[in-house]
Write an enzyme that holds these catalytic residues in place. Structure first.
Site, mmCIF file in Angstrom:
data_model
loop_
_atom_site.group_PDB
_atom_site.id
_atom_site.type_symbol
_atom_site.label_atom_id
_atom_site.label_comp_id
_atom_site.label_asym_id
_atom_site.label_seq_id
_atom_site.Cartn_x
_atom_site.Cartn_y
_atom_site.Cartn_z
ATOM 1 C CE LYS A 84 -1.447 0.890 4.778
ATOM 2 N NZ LYS A 84 -2.570 1.426 5.558
ATOM 3 C CG ASP A 85 3.558 2.310 2.713
ATOM 4 O OD1 ASP A 85 2.568 3.038 2.899
ATOM 5 O OD2 ASP A 85 4.107 1.654 3.612
ATOM 6 N NE ARG A 135 -7.415 3.341 3.849
ATOM 7 C CZ ARG A 135 -7.643 2.554 4.891
ATOM 8 N NH1 ARG A 135 -8.824 2.005 5.061
ATOM 9 N NH2 ARG A 135 -6.686 2.304 5.770
ATOM 10 N NE ARG A 136 -6.332 2.963 8.876
ATOM 11 C CZ ARG A 136 -5.012 2.829 8.953
ATOM 12 N NH1 ARG A 136 -4.273 3.781 9.490
ATOM 13 N NH2 ARG A 136 -4.431 1.744 8.495
ATOM 14 N NE ARG A 153 3.513 10.131 9.686
ATOM 15 C CZ ARG A 153 4.580 10.559 9.046
ATOM 16 N NH1 ARG A 153 4.653 11.802 8.640
ATOM 17 N NH2 ARG A 153 5.583 9.744 8.802
ATOM 18 N NE ARG A 159 1.656 5.832 13.168
ATOM 19 C CZ ARG A 159 1.035 5.934 12.015
ATOM 20 N NH1 ARG A 159 -0.227 5.588 11.913
ATOM 21 N NH2 ARG A 159 1.669 6.379 10.966
ATOM 22 C CB CYS A 249 -0.345 6.479 -0.691
ATOM 23 S SG CYS A 249 0.837 7.660 -0.048
HETATM 24 C C1 DPM Z 1 -0.686 4.481 3.657
HETATM 25 C C2 DPM Z 1 -1.619 4.899 4.626
HETATM 26 C C3 DPM Z 1 -1.030 4.599 5.875
HETATM 27 C C4 DPM Z 1 0.244 4.010 5.632
HETATM 28 C C5 DPM Z 1 -2.943 5.535 4.330
HETATM 29 C C6 DPM Z 1 -4.153 4.656 4.587
HETATM 30 C C7 DPM Z 1 -1.645 4.857 7.222
HETATM 31 C C8 DPM Z 1 -1.242 6.183 7.775
HETATM 32 C C9 DPM Z 1 -1.641 6.345 9.206
HETATM 33 C C10 DPM Z 1 -0.823 4.550 2.201
HETATM 34 N N1 DPM Z 1 0.425 3.996 4.281
HETATM 35 O O1 DPM Z 1 -4.088 3.515 5.033
HETATM 36 O O2 DPM Z 1 -5.277 5.148 4.342
HETATM 37 O O3 DPM Z 1 -2.110 5.396 9.857
HETATM 38 O O4 DPM Z 1 -1.456 7.436 9.726
HETATM 39 C C11 DPM Z 1 1.416 1.980 6.567
HETATM 40 C C12 DPM Z 1 1.111 0.997 7.551
HETATM 41 C C13 DPM Z 1 1.407 -0.244 6.985
HETATM 42 C C14 DPM Z 1 1.893 -0.005 5.707
HETATM 43 C C15 DPM Z 1 0.630 1.246 8.915
HETATM 44 C C16 DPM Z 1 -0.893 1.296 9.059
HETATM 45 C C17 DPM Z 1 1.287 -1.640 7.589
HETATM 46 C C18 DPM Z 1 0.135 -2.426 7.021
HETATM 47 C C19 DPM Z 1 0.387 -3.051 5.650
HETATM 48 C C20 DPM Z 1 1.269 3.495 6.636
HETATM 49 N N2 DPM Z 1 1.911 1.354 5.494
HETATM 50 O O5 DPM Z 1 -1.649 1.478 8.090
HETATM 51 O O6 DPM Z 1 -1.340 1.144 10.204
HETATM 52 O O7 DPM Z 1 1.408 -3.722 5.497
HETATM 53 O O8 DPM Z 1 -0.460 -2.858 4.760
#
Ligand code: DPM
Length: 367
Positions: A84-85, A135-136, A153, A159, A249
């Site tokens: 997702k990143d 999104r959340r 962050r 966190r 993203c």
């Molecule tokens: C992206 C988002 C977030 C990450 C946006 C989204 C969350 C940001 C936040 C694109 N990347 O989800 O709407 O929580 O402030 C990220 C996480 C993981 C990969 C952490 C998370 C782990 C889960 C995975 C940050 N990137 O979302 O809690 O492997 O998919």
């Protein structure tokens, strides 16, 4: 004497990033015991800027750019990311060589210890929920109008500490997959998992992706054993949906996918930041009933012949696959594209334009 092959892998330094990189290495070691793997840790922009919400930084490849530079310069052979990143448009010369079996793609709520037996609905009006994901927050504002959503962050460890030690947040929301990978103590902190009907997940959430150079056939050949067919097909549809919407993203775009036999289902939506409007639609394709082979050729990233005589594989939103039939990948791509177009037609374009405008204004205010 036997000369051991050595492979170098780039990874971010956070505990979760290293856990994820080790998952890939352990799987490869079982198949290739004669290969030696070395991790090289690299800091990314997303790791350095910790005090600003993700959506306000205004750079797409936040967590990936420095890793890709190392790939480009042959300092590493592949890098492991959360899919997702990874932006839907990879930099030239890069490819996603493998996507592993997806973990739980849903989001999870972790309550402050003092609310451990409560749910989001029970929290007092004005309680602060920590998430930097639009999104959340945009989806949850619809069901929980009494809550405030504020950015939190830092890596997962930071966190969780902020939740427990600062008196600011009543709960934080994180991807269930990341928490579960961190181990049982973390998993035990999950208060509940949000069902995808309540909070649709991010494109690619829960899946690990391995990125490599697009002409490095040796590495692609090595990685292909990691590919999980169902996850690849679902993620091609999700990423194609995202790419057609041109959402980075950090915009509120969310999905649900399911594959049963050859039937691929995609539900997708865009939301306004305040959560008051949403355009959600769904579509189902049979991947084996491909009517017109070749129709998507303009959308499959072209197979290029490089000057150095390396031929690269066709990419499907960045993903290469030697084993999955190309017409199935094309149908998955078409599913995402078609659903995105119908959402754009239904007014999604106006919502996305407005979001980009709002994010830009906030970036300027921060500059
Ligand atoms: C992206 C988002 C977030 C990450 C946006 C989204 C969350 C940001 C936040 C694109 N990347 O989800 O709407 O929580 O402030 C990220 C996480 C993981 C990969 C952490 C998370 C782990 C889960 C995975 C940050 N990137 O979302 O809690 O492997 O998919």
């Amino acid at each position: 004497m036997e000369n051991k092959i050595k492979i170098k892998i780039g990874s971010r330094k956070s505990q979760l990033a290293l856990i994820q990189t080790n998952i890939v290495i352990e799987t490869l070691k079982e198949l290739y015991p004669h290969i030696e793997f070395e991790i090289i840790t690299i800091e990314t922009t997303g790791d350095k800027i910790l005090n600003v919400a993700l959506s306000k930084i205004g750079e797409k490849a936040l967590f990936t750019k420095q890793l890709e530079t190392a790939l480009e310069e042959n300092e590493v052979d592949f890098v492991v990311h959360s899919l997702k990143d990874l932006p839907t448009q990879l930099p030239a010369g890069m490819a996603i060589g493998a996507i592993m079996k997806r973990e739980d793609p849903c989001d999870a709520v972790i309550m402050h210890p003092k609310f451990h037996d409560k749910g989001l609905l029970d929290l007092p009006t004005g309680s602060v929920i920590g998430t930097s994901s639009l999104r959340r927050s945009s989806q949850l504002k619809r069901n929980y109008p009494h809550l405030c959503f504020e950015s939190v962050r830092g890596n997962l460890n930071t966190r969780l500490r902020k939740l427990d030690e600062d008196d600011k947040y009543s709960a934080i929301i994180l991807a269930a997959s990341g928490i579960k990978r961190m181990g049982i103590e973390w998993e035990n902190r999950i208060s509940h998992i949000l069902s995808p009907t309540e909070c649709m997940y991010a494109v690619g959430q829960g899946a690990l992706a391995v990125e490599c150079r697009d002409g490095d056939m040796k590495t692609i050949e090595l990685l292909k054993t990691l590919n999980h067919r169902e996850t690849v097909l679902r993620c091609v549809a999700e990423r194609s949906f995202m790419r057609t919407l041109e959402g980075g993203c950090s915009v509120p775009v969310a999905v649900i996918t399911e594959l049963s036999e050859s039937n691929l289902f995609l539900k997708g939506g865009v939301f306004t930041i305040d959560g008051t409007q949403a355009i959600v639609d769904e579509l189902r394709y049979d991947l084996f009933l491909s009517g017109k082979p070749g129709i998507m050729n303009d959308f499959v990233d072209a197979t290029e012949t490089k000057g150095n005589n390396l031929t690269t594989l066709p990419q499907y939103v960045g993903i290469v696959s030697m084993d999955i039939p190309s017409h199935c990948l094309e149908e998955a791509l078409k599913l995402g594209l078609t659903l995105a177009k119908s959402i754009i037609r239904a007014g999604g374009d106006v919502i996305l334009k407005d979001i980009k405008h709002q994010i830009l204004l906030e970036q300027q205010a921060n500059a």
